[in-house]
Scaffold this active site. Structure first.
Site, PDB file in Angstrom:
ATOM      1  N   ARG A 106       2.435  12.315  -9.047  1.00 46.53           N
ATOM      2  CA  ARG A 106       2.815  10.872  -8.932  1.00 46.53           C
ATOM      3  C   ARG A 106       4.204  10.725  -9.456  1.00 46.53           C
ATOM      4  NH1 ARG A 106      -1.714   7.566  -7.457  1.00 46.53           N
ATOM      5  NH2 ARG A 106      -3.713   8.358  -8.546  1.00 46.53           N
TER       6      ARG A 106
ATOM      7  N   PHE B 100      -1.455  16.207   4.162  1.00 41.73           N
ATOM      8  CA  PHE B 100      -1.551  15.317   2.920  1.00 41.73           C
ATOM      9  C   PHE B 100      -0.124  15.692   2.111  1.00 41.73           C
ATOM     10  CE2 PHE B 100      -3.148  14.709  -1.221  1.00 41.73           C
ATOM     11  CZ  PHE B 100      -4.285  13.728  -0.936  1.00 41.73           C
TER      12      PHE B 100
ATOM     13  N   GLU C  28       0.953  -1.141  -0.078  1.00 45.88           N
ATOM     14  CA  GLU C  28      -0.162   0.035  -0.112  1.00 45.88           C
ATOM     15  C   GLU C  28       0.851   1.151   0.006  1.00 45.88           C
ATOM     16  OE1 GLU C  28      -2.644   1.674  -0.282  1.00 45.88           O
ATOM     17  OE2 GLU C  28      -4.536   0.657   0.790  1.00 45.88           O
ATOM     18  N   ASP C  29       0.411   2.214  -0.473  1.00 49.21           N
ATOM     19  CA  ASP C  29       1.145   3.659  -0.570  1.00 49.21           C
ATOM     20  C   ASP C  29       0.934   4.106   0.831  1.00 49.21           C
ATOM     21  OD1 ASP C  29      -1.552   4.305  -0.812  1.00 49.21           O
ATOM     22  OD2 ASP C  29      -1.338   5.931  -2.251  1.00 49.21           O
TER      23      ASP C  29
ATOM     24  N   ASP D 114      -4.097   5.896   6.343  1.00 45.23           N
ATOM     25  CA  ASP D 114      -4.553   6.953   6.758  1.00 45.23           C
ATOM     26  C   ASP D 114      -5.398   6.627   7.997  1.00 45.23           C
ATOM     27  OD1 ASP D 114      -4.917   9.736   7.058  1.00 45.23           O
ATOM     28  OD2 ASP D 114      -6.425   9.973   5.268  1.00 45.23           O
TER      29      ASP D 114
HETATM   30  P1  IMP Z   1      -7.597   5.299   4.584  1.00 45.35           P
HETATM   31  O1  IMP Z   1      -8.582   4.163   4.259  1.00 45.35           O
HETATM   32  O2  IMP Z   1      -8.168   6.483   5.188  1.00 45.35           O
HETATM   33  O3  IMP Z   1      -6.477   4.696   5.070  1.00 45.35           O
HETATM   34  O4  IMP Z   1      -7.280   5.911   3.167  1.00 45.35           O
HETATM   35  C1  IMP Z   1      -5.998   5.439   2.374  1.00 45.35           C
HETATM   36  C2  IMP Z   1      -5.993   5.818   1.190  1.00 45.35           C
HETATM   37  O5  IMP Z   1      -6.397   7.247   1.223  1.00 45.35           O
HETATM   38  C3  IMP Z   1      -4.592   5.911   0.573  1.00 45.35           C
HETATM   39  O6  IMP Z   1      -4.449   4.693  -0.119  1.00 45.35           O
HETATM   40  C4  IMP Z   1      -4.561   6.927  -0.441  1.00 45.35           C
HETATM   41  O7  IMP Z   1      -5.059   6.712  -1.609  1.00 45.35           O
HETATM   42  C5  IMP Z   1      -5.294   8.014   0.096  1.00 45.35           C
HETATM   43  N1  IMP Z   1      -4.641   8.860   0.894  1.00 45.35           N
HETATM   44  C6  IMP Z   1      -4.630   9.202   2.376  1.00 45.35           C
HETATM   45  N2  IMP Z   1      -3.831  10.166   2.718  1.00 45.35           N
HETATM   46  C7  IMP Z   1      -3.285  10.395   1.590  1.00 45.35           C
HETATM   47  C8  IMP Z   1      -2.170  11.379   1.413  1.00 45.35           C
HETATM   48  O8  IMP Z   1      -1.824  12.204   2.420  1.00 45.35           O
HETATM   49  N3  IMP Z   1      -1.782  11.798  -0.049  1.00 45.35           N
HETATM   50  C9  IMP Z   1      -2.211  10.988  -0.861  1.00 45.35           C
HETATM   51  N4  IMP Z   1      -3.226  10.110  -0.675  1.00 45.35           N
HETATM   52  C10 IMP Z   1      -3.894   9.747   0.556  1.00 45.35           C
END
Ligand code: IMP
Length: 190
Positions: free
Chosen positions: A165, A152, A98-99, A102
């Site tokens: 990206r 962010f 995963e990237d 959050d």
């Molecule tokens: P979560 O379900 O809230 O953990 O969201 C995860 C997804 O939100 C990641 O896979 C990203 O696609 C997106 N995301 C959350 N924070 C960022 C950020 O700081 N930059 C870019 N994408 C983010």
């Protein structure tokens, strides 16, 4: 430096070094096993490409593309599969790449979906984590690149509105470059 960069949070060299360490740890832990590395599109594509080049056990790759339901601002945690895996993972040692984690809602759902398919093991490697934002408390990230503050970030695969990206480091955008309801608070962190 590019005009839209507020501040570089993680440099190219720091990423290279950490990805190498992650690859070494994964290679040690999976010694003697074969790995199926599952990348979550699109944010993880650059991280995954660098990570697998640092892993020294036999592996194959597959990809999923997902999007979360909910409005622009908050993920609901219910994940829609836009592109499923091409191959079954039954009996396989699966590593999700995963990237960023959050709130953790997306990863929790993804783990639930994949664990019903009978993998031999299921672990997670994430490049970034924002612990302050976490809503899912008991989520294990087996291999983590960096913990970052609540801001962010873009670059190295991560986007804002599909842009940025392609930059090889991770950075915060200047507030002027956000043009949506989330703009507030996005530029400020740590
Ligand atoms: P979560 O379900 O809230 O953990 O969201 C995860 C997804 O939100 C990641 O896979 C990203 O696609 C997106 N995301 C959350 N924070 C960022 C950020 O700081 N930059 C870019 N994408 C983010």
């Amino acid at each position: 430096m590019e005009d839209f960069i507020e501040r570089v949070l993680i440099t190219e060299e720091e990423i290279r070094q950490r990805v190498r360490e992650l690859g070494e740890a994964i290679s040690r832990d999976y010694a003697g096993k074969e790995l199926r590395v599952v990348g979550v599109l699109r944010g993880a594509f650059i991280f995954m490409a660098d990570l697998v080049r640092n892993i020294r056990v036999p592996l194959s790759v597959d990809f999923m593309s997902i999007s979360s339901y909910g409005d622009e601002c908050e993920t609901s945690g219910v994940v829609r599969i836009l592109k499923d895996l091409d191959k079954p993972i039954t009996g396989r040692h699966v590593l999700i790449v995963e990237d960023i984690v959050d709130t953790g809602l997306t990863l929790r759902h993804l783990k639930e979906v994949l664990s019903t398919r009978g993998p031999a093991s299921l672990k997670v490697c994430a490049l970034l984590s924002k612990p302050e934002r976490r809503l899912v408390q008991d989520l294990t990230i087996d291999y983590l690149g960096f913990e970052i503050p609540n801001c962010f970030v873009v670059g190295y695969g991560l986007d804002y509105a599909e842009r940025y990206r392609n930059y090889p480091f991770i950075f915060v955008l200047k507030p002027d470059y956000y043009h949506d309801a989330q703009r507030e608070g996005k530029g400020q962190c740590g």
